[in-house]
Design a protein around this motif. Structure first.
Motif, PDB file in Angstrom:
ATOM      1  N   PRO A   1       0.914  -1.237  -0.011  1.00  0.00           N
ATOM      2  CA  PRO A   1      -0.016  -0.039   0.028  1.00  0.00           C
ATOM      3  C   PRO A   1       0.786   1.257  -0.177  1.00  0.00           C
ATOM      4  O   PRO A   1       2.026   1.261   0.312  1.00  0.00           O
ATOM      5  CB  PRO A   1      -0.791  -0.098   1.378  1.00  0.00           C
ATOM      6  CG  PRO A   1       0.171  -1.026   2.114  1.00  0.00           C
ATOM      7  CD  PRO A   1       0.893  -1.735   1.118  1.00  0.00           C
ATOM      8  N   MET A   2       0.348   2.398  -0.334  1.00  0.00           N
ATOM      9  CA  MET A   2       0.993   3.446  -0.195  1.00  0.00           C
ATOM     10  C   MET A   2       1.103   4.043   1.281  1.00  0.00           C
ATOM     11  O   MET A   2       2.532   4.652   1.527  1.00  0.00           O
ATOM     12  CB  MET A   2      -0.034   4.676  -0.827  1.00  0.00           C
ATOM     13  CG  MET A   2      -0.269   4.571  -2.217  1.00  0.00           C
ATOM     14  SD  MET A   2       0.935   4.240  -3.432  1.00  0.00           S
ATOM     15  CE  MET A   2       1.536   5.742  -3.246  1.00  0.00           C
ATOM     16  N   PHE A   3       0.718   3.476   2.138  1.00  0.00           N
ATOM     17  CA  PHE A   3       1.058   3.894   3.691  1.00  0.00           C
ATOM     18  C   PHE A   3       0.388   2.756   4.505  1.00  0.00           C
ATOM     19  O   PHE A   3      -0.619   2.438   4.093  1.00  0.00           O
ATOM     20  CB  PHE A   3       0.734   5.219   4.171  1.00  0.00           C
ATOM     21  CG  PHE A   3       0.637   5.335   5.402  1.00  0.00           C
ATOM     22  CD1 PHE A   3       1.989   5.676   6.111  1.00  0.00           C
ATOM     23  CD2 PHE A   3      -0.374   5.381   6.348  1.00  0.00           C
ATOM     24  CE1 PHE A   3       2.005   5.942   7.401  1.00  0.00           C
ATOM     25  CE2 PHE A   3      -0.152   5.445   7.900  1.00  0.00           C
ATOM     26  CZ  PHE A   3       0.949   5.915   8.285  1.00  0.00           C
ATOM     27  N   ARG A   4       1.298   2.225   5.230  1.00  0.00           N
ATOM     28  CA  ARG A   4       0.834   1.238   6.408  1.00  0.00           C
ATOM     29  C   ARG A   4       1.139   1.701   7.766  1.00  0.00           C
ATOM     30  O   ARG A   4       2.284   1.957   8.036  1.00  0.00           O
ATOM     31  CB  ARG A   4       1.501  -0.155   5.902  1.00  0.00           C
ATOM     32  CG  ARG A   4       1.061  -1.296   6.929  1.00  0.00           C
ATOM     33  CD  ARG A   4       1.865  -2.418   6.653  1.00  0.00           C
ATOM     34  NE  ARG A   4       2.089  -3.085   5.161  1.00  0.00           N
ATOM     35  CZ  ARG A   4       1.229  -3.895   4.444  1.00  0.00           C
ATOM     36  NH1 ARG A   4       0.299  -4.377   5.108  1.00  0.00           N
ATOM     37  NH2 ARG A   4       1.473  -4.110   3.339  1.00  0.00           N
TER      38      ARG A   4
ATOM     39  N   ILE B   1      -4.196   1.244   6.486  1.00  0.00           N
ATOM     40  CA  ILE B   1      -3.703   1.337   5.109  1.00  0.00           C
ATOM     41  C   ILE B   1      -4.312   2.359   4.298  1.00  0.00           C
ATOM     42  O   ILE B   1      -5.492   2.578   4.176  1.00  0.00           O
ATOM     43  CB  ILE B   1      -3.262   0.008   4.428  1.00  0.00           C
ATOM     44  CG1 ILE B   1      -4.643  -0.597   4.306  1.00  0.00           C
ATOM     45  CG2 ILE B   1      -2.608  -1.162   5.557  1.00  0.00           C
ATOM     46  CD1 ILE B   1      -4.725  -1.737   3.209  1.00  0.00           C
ATOM     47  N   LEU B   2      -3.527   2.694   3.356  1.00  0.00           N
ATOM     48  CA  LEU B   2      -3.794   3.812   2.389  1.00  0.00           C
ATOM     49  C   LEU B   2      -3.569   3.293   1.254  1.00  0.00           C
ATOM     50  O   LEU B   2      -2.367   2.956   0.751  1.00  0.00           O
ATOM     51  CB  LEU B   2      -3.136   5.153   2.649  1.00  0.00           C
ATOM     52  CG  LEU B   2      -3.614   6.268   1.879  1.00  0.00           C
ATOM     53  CD1 LEU B   2      -3.267   7.712   2.466  1.00  0.00           C
ATOM     54  CD2 LEU B   2      -2.961   6.286   0.492  1.00  0.00           C
ATOM     55  N   THR B   3      -4.472   3.092   0.131  1.00  0.00           N
ATOM     56  CA  THR B   3      -4.160   2.763  -1.073  1.00  0.00           C
ATOM     57  C   THR B   3      -4.788   3.807  -2.228  1.00  0.00           C
ATOM     58  O   THR B   3      -5.405   4.767  -1.754  1.00  0.00           O
ATOM     59  CB  THR B   3      -5.019   1.421  -1.429  1.00  0.00           C
ATOM     60  OG1 THR B   3      -6.382   1.693  -1.122  1.00  0.00           O
ATOM     61  CG2 THR B   3      -4.714   0.344  -0.753  1.00  0.00           C
ATOM     62  N   GLU B   4      -4.133   3.855  -3.208  1.00  0.00           N
ATOM     63  CA  GLU B   4      -4.521   5.047  -4.188  1.00  0.00           C
ATOM     64  C   GLU B   4      -4.449   4.230  -5.551  1.00  0.00           C
ATOM     65  O   GLU B   4      -3.364   3.816  -6.056  1.00  0.00           O
ATOM     66  CB  GLU B   4      -3.443   6.102  -4.170  1.00  0.00           C
ATOM     67  CG  GLU B   4      -4.037   7.257  -5.067  1.00  0.00           C
ATOM     68  CD  GLU B   4      -3.056   8.560  -4.623  1.00  0.00           C
ATOM     69  OE1 GLU B   4      -3.465   9.608  -4.986  1.00  0.00           O
ATOM     70  OE2 GLU B   4      -2.154   8.249  -4.060  1.00  0.00           O
ATOM     71  N   ALA B   5      -5.457   4.453  -6.489  1.00  0.00           N
ATOM     72  CA  ALA B   5      -5.620   3.828  -7.806  1.00  0.00           C
ATOM     73  C   ALA B   5      -5.070   4.760  -8.682  1.00  0.00           C
ATOM     74  O   ALA B   5      -4.867   6.201  -8.265  1.00  0.00           O
ATOM     75  CB  ALA B   5      -7.076   3.690  -7.825  1.00  0.00           C
TER      76      ALA B   5
END
Length: 275
Positions: A93-96, A106-110
């Motif tokens: 993920p972009m941030f965990r 967690i941060l995800t980004e499409a």
């Protein structure tokens, strides 16, 4: 882009979850996502969040001692998820952030454009960084909105989504609010009558409250939005097909009968090409 209802729904969901265990490890974070370096993310390790808060479209996670705050802005494509221990999530993920016991935030980004951001700042720095935000849209009454509308002559749609004027509304809910208020997106802010200001205030509160309740129940855009992204579908108020105005960066959706006296507004991209 997630707007006030979506962000507030996340805050209410995350508030009891992020405070129930200390942080085991903050990070890693993608280089494009982490916007600060001092203090380092490791300053969170072993500490505990007090809960979750919101300021405008920003998610805030203050530490119990209130000396540091983790700020998250999801921009257009970011999504924040709380994963229980041993639940499957994305590998990178972009941030965990991992809590003692195994739960994770967690941060995800499409998409290819990585615009979502994570900041770790002091409370004083947070106030400085977000000091430009206007009052929260859900907290405004008619008197407060009247003051904002009268500061300068502006079109209603760009004014409603200007975070310096009032915080929390973006393009989608500006469309929804103006339909509900039966006001043209291009009407000048300084030309509203007292009755129109009352309508706009009621529409803002009504739309945001409805959307927040739906988001808390897990409803998606197809249920929340009545006019946004519904080109040619019948207006829920009068049945007229929904129209739109295209700009280079965004699109405005509106009902010609309810909002513009039957007049269809010109496509801004096409009209420039025809000059």
């Amino acid at each position: 882009m997630p707007e006030l209802p979506e962000v507030e729904a996340w805050v209410r969901e995350l508030d009891p979850l992020v405070s129930r265990a200390p942080i085991e490890q903050a990070g890693p974070a993608h280089i494009a996502t982490l916007k600060t370096f001092d203090p380092p993310l490791s300053a969170l390790d072993g500490r505990r969040f007090a809960g979750a808060e919101r300021r405008g479209k920003n998610l805030l996670f203050p530490l119990e001692a209130n000396d540091l705050v983790l700020r998250v802005h999801l921009m257009s494509a970011g999504r924040l998820r709380f994963l229980p221990a041993r639940a499957k999530g994305p590998k990178t993920p972009m941030f965990r952030l991992r809590f003692v016991g195994g739960d994770e935030l967690i941060l995800t980004e499409a998409g290819k454009k990585k615009r979502a951001g994570v900041w770790l700042v002091t409370r004083a720095q947070l106030d400085a960084d977000l000091g430009h935000l206007g009052p929260d849209a859900l907290s405004l009454d008619a008197a407060g909105l009247t003051a904002i509308l009268g500061r300068e002559r502006r079109q209603l749609h760009p004014l409603l989504r200007d975070q310096r004027a009032l915080a929390g509304i973006g393009r989608a809910h500006a469309n929804e609010i103006l339909l509900r208020a039966r006001l043209s997106p291009f009407k000048a802010s300084t030309e509203l009558s007292p009755e129109e200001v009352e309508r706009l205030t009621a529409a803002m509160h009504g739309d945001l409250t409805r959307a927040l309740e739906l988001r808390e129940h897990g409803k998606g855009d197809s249920v929340v939005y009545l006019v946004h992204d519904r080109l040619d579908e019948p207006c829920p108020q009068c049945g007229t097909p929904i129209a739109r105005v295209d700009f280079d960066e965004h699109t405005i959706y509106y009902c010609p009968s309810c909002q513009t006296g039957g007049r269809r507004l010109k496509d801004r991209r096409l009209s420039r090409l025809l000059r």
